[in-house]
Design a protein around this motif. Structure first.
Motif, PDB file in Angstrom:
ATOM      1  N   GLU A 105      53.372  24.987  55.213  1.00 46.02           N
ATOM      2  CA  GLU A 105      53.067  24.840  54.043  1.00 46.02           C
ATOM      3  C   GLU A 105      52.885  23.399  53.877  1.00 46.02           C
ATOM      4  N   ARG A 106      53.627  22.430  54.242  1.00 43.26           N
ATOM      5  CA  ARG A 106      53.734  21.128  54.554  1.00 43.26           C
ATOM      6  C   ARG A 106      52.283  20.620  55.157  1.00 43.26           C
ATOM      7  N   VAL A 107      51.860  21.245  56.509  1.00 46.69           N
ATOM      8  CA  VAL A 107      51.038  20.841  56.971  1.00 46.69           C
ATOM      9  C   VAL A 107      49.479  21.330  56.480  1.00 46.69           C
ATOM     10  N   GLY A 108      49.886  22.405  55.738  1.00 46.60           N
ATOM     11  CA  GLY A 108      48.662  23.150  55.288  1.00 46.60           C
ATOM     12  C   GLY A 108      48.065  24.027  56.278  1.00 46.60           C
ATOM     13  N   VAL A 109      48.836  24.543  57.164  1.00 50.02           N
ATOM     14  CA  VAL A 109      48.044  25.681  58.316  1.00 50.02           C
ATOM     15  C   VAL A 109      47.408  26.676  57.552  1.00 50.02           C
ATOM     16  N   PRO A 110      46.082  26.801  57.993  1.00 52.20           N
ATOM     17  CA  PRO A 110      45.586  27.976  57.345  1.00 52.20           C
ATOM     18  C   PRO A 110      46.111  29.295  57.618  1.00 52.20           C
ATOM     19  N   LEU A 111      46.540  30.218  56.521  1.00 51.73           N
ATOM     20  CA  LEU A 111      47.250  31.369  56.835  1.00 51.73           C
ATOM     21  C   LEU A 111      46.754  32.250  57.656  1.00 51.73           C
ATOM     22  N   ASP A 112      45.197  32.438  57.551  1.00 52.62           N
ATOM     23  CA  ASP A 112      44.538  33.320  58.444  1.00 52.62           C
ATOM     24  C   ASP A 112      44.585  33.050  59.886  1.00 52.62           C
ATOM     25  N   ARG A 113      45.268  31.952  60.396  1.00 55.45           N
ATOM     26  CA  ARG A 113      45.194  31.637  61.703  1.00 55.45           C
ATOM     27  C   ARG A 113      46.630  31.948  62.301  1.00 55.45           C
ATOM     28  N   ILE A 114      47.595  32.741  61.437  1.00 55.03           N
ATOM     29  CA  ILE A 114      48.857  33.320  61.813  1.00 55.03           C
ATOM     30  C   ILE A 114      48.724  34.650  61.826  1.00 55.03           C
ATOM     31  N   ASP A 115      48.846  35.208  62.752  1.00 53.47           N
ATOM     32  CA  ASP A 115      48.639  36.676  63.026  1.00 53.47           C
ATOM     33  C   ASP A 115      49.804  37.571  62.934  1.00 53.47           C
ATOM     34  N   ASN A 116      50.984  37.244  62.545  1.00 45.38           N
ATOM     35  CA  ASN A 116      52.148  38.188  62.349  1.00 45.38           C
ATOM     36  C   ASN A 116      52.706  37.798  60.648  1.00 45.38           C
ATOM     37  N   ILE A 117      51.696  37.545  59.918  1.00 46.43           N
ATOM     38  CA  ILE A 117      52.276  37.429  58.474  1.00 46.43           C
ATOM     39  C   ILE A 117      51.327  38.343  57.686  1.00 46.43           C
ATOM     40  N   ASP A 118      52.008  38.683  56.572  1.00 48.09           N
ATOM     41  CA  ASP A 118      51.016  39.360  55.529  1.00 48.09           C
ATOM     42  C   ASP A 118      50.339  40.582  55.885  1.00 48.09           C
ATOM     43  N   GLY A 119      51.168  41.194  56.689  1.00 48.59           N
ATOM     44  CA  GLY A 119      50.530  42.722  57.113  1.00 48.59           C
ATOM     45  C   GLY A 119      49.951  42.657  58.286  1.00 48.59           C
ATOM     46  N   ARG A 120      49.421  41.245  59.069  1.00 50.23           N
ATOM     47  CA  ARG A 120      48.604  41.599  59.940  1.00 50.23           C
ATOM     48  C   ARG A 120      49.391  41.344  61.468  1.00 50.23           C
ATOM     49  N   MET A 121      48.996  41.996  62.253  1.00 51.79           N
ATOM     50  CA  MET A 121      49.475  42.210  63.675  1.00 51.79           C
ATOM     51  C   MET A 121      48.876  41.479  64.749  1.00 51.79           C
ATOM     52  N   PRO A 122      49.377  40.578  65.662  1.00 52.03           N
ATOM     53  CA  PRO A 122      48.666  40.170  66.578  1.00 52.03           C
ATOM     54  C   PRO A 122      47.901  40.763  67.559  1.00 52.03           C
ATOM     55  N   SER A 123      46.915  40.649  68.216  1.00 51.15           N
ATOM     56  CA  SER A 123      46.141  41.216  69.547  1.00 51.15           C
ATOM     57  C   SER A 123      46.730  40.471  70.822  1.00 51.15           C
ATOM     58  N   PHE A 124      47.825  41.253  71.537  1.00 50.72           N
ATOM     59  CA  PHE A 124      48.204  40.583  72.423  1.00 50.72           C
ATOM     60  C   PHE A 124      47.802  40.695  73.795  1.00 50.72           C
ATOM     61  N   ARG A 125      47.571  39.621  74.619  1.00 49.68           N
ATOM     62  CA  ARG A 125      46.524  39.553  76.018  1.00 49.68           C
ATOM     63  C   ARG A 125      47.361  40.396  76.959  1.00 49.68           C
ATOM     64  N   PHE A 126      48.583  40.430  77.168  1.00 44.04           N
ATOM     65  CA  PHE A 126      49.449  40.977  78.095  1.00 44.04           C
ATOM     66  C   PHE A 126      49.040  42.501  78.116  1.00 44.04           C
ATOM     67  N   ALA A 127      49.186  43.190  76.804  1.00 43.97           N
ATOM     68  CA  ALA A 127      49.000  44.586  76.902  1.00 43.97           C
ATOM     69  C   ALA A 127      47.410  44.755  77.415  1.00 43.97           C
ATOM     70  N   GLU A 128      46.676  44.139  76.916  1.00 46.85           N
ATOM     71  CA  GLU A 128      45.230  44.191  77.002  1.00 46.85           C
ATOM     72  C   GLU A 128      44.938  43.974  78.699  1.00 46.85           C
ATOM     73  N   PHE A 129      45.486  43.300  79.251  1.00 49.02           N
ATOM     74  CA  PHE A 129      45.545  42.791  80.776  1.00 49.02           C
ATOM     75  C   PHE A 129      46.039  44.086  81.479  1.00 49.02           C
ATOM     76  N   LYS A 130      47.118  44.671  81.034  1.00 48.09           N
ATOM     77  CA  LYS A 130      47.933  45.676  81.802  1.00 48.09           C
ATOM     78  C   LYS A 130      46.795  46.948  81.869  1.00 48.09           C
TER      79      LYS A 130
END
Ligand SMILES: [Zn+2]
Ligand SMILES: [Zn+2]
Length: 256
Positions: free
Chosen positions: A228-253
């Motif tokens: 909040e202090r820095v004003g990081v755009p929330l759409d750049r954080i992939d494990n908040i507000d119902g979103r899940m990240p797309s992880f590279r390790f699972a894809e690699f495997k």
């Protein structure tokens, strides 16, 4: 801001206090969609999980997942062991793990004597409040970058915790390779000014607790404050507000 899943927690396999089941139970109580158990890597002298323990970790994660009906990922917080970017998770280990975190820690077995400085050298300078040494910052930056380039790391943990690296250069590499930068609920390891410059690179983030006890599962308040202090755009954080990240390790495997 609501955390969707906590991808960085420890149990007694690596210096945590509570069991896999207890961590998962707490995550479920908090309404998280998933939790990862990410033990310190094998080369951590005191706190690392041992290879012979991995099967029982997997069994505990599976049991907790079935009983509690919440995904419990089997993870590792691998140690970066050299300036060349060596880590202590080998390709032969990959099939046993769901998520691959990596970070720099001090009391680990380094590949070569000359690599110790990324741990011990940084630790001593941090402990005694010494100013940055450019050659050490360069070596630490290279270690992070080479690790991300050479291994399918999902998340770099606590960037610059007791380490000084060029966070912007590391972030650019993470952006290019699809590795997330972690914003830790334990402590803000980047200054606000540094995080602001890191954000400009376009790198993506996950927010994790790094909980070593059950009371800290899902506790990311400190990270949220800095976001909040820095004003990081929330759409750049992939494990908040119902979103899940797309992880590279699972894809690699999938392509192994
Ligand atoms: Zn760590
Ligand atoms: Zn950790």
């Amino acid at each position: 801001m609501q955390l969707t899943a906590d991808f960085h927690t420890h149990t007694p396999y690596s210096h945590g206090k509570n069991t896999v089941f207890e961590n998962a139970q707490r995550a479920k109580e908090m309404g998280l969609s998933a939790v990862a158990i990410t033990e310190h890597g094998f080369s951590h002298v005191f706190f690392g999980i041992r290879r012979r323990q991995v099967d029982s970790l997997i069994a505990e994660c599976k049991a907790a997942e079935e009983q509690l009906n919440i995904p419990v990922l089997v993870g590792i917080e691998s140690n970066i062991r050299s300036i060349a970017g060596g880590v202590d998770l080998t390709e032969a280990d990959y099939e046993k793990f769901d998520i691959f975190l990596a970070g720099i820690h001090d009391v680990i077995k380094y590949e070569h004597l000359s690599d110790c400085k990324i741990g011990w050298g940084n630790l001593l300078r941090w402990r005694f409040g010494m100013k940055e040494k450019p050659s050490l910052v360069k070596a630490s930056t290279e270690a992070y970058i080479n690790a991300v380039k050479n291994h399918p790391i999902d998340v770099l943990t606590h960037l610059n915790f007791r380490v000084r690296s060029d966070a912007v250069e590391v972030a650019k590499c993470c952006r290019d390779y699809g590795t997330y930068l972690e914003l830790s609920g334990k402590k803000a390891h980047l200054s606000d000014e540094e995080l602001d410059r890191v954000v400009q690179t376009g790198v993506r983030f996950v927010v994790n607790s790094d909980a070593h006890s059950v009371d800290r599962i899902g506790d990311v308040a400190r990270a949220f404050e800095q976001i909040e202090r820095v004003g990081v755009p929330l759409d750049r954080i992939d494990n908040i507000d119902g979103r899940m990240p797309s992880f590279r390790f699972a894809e690699f495997k999938k392509h192994m």
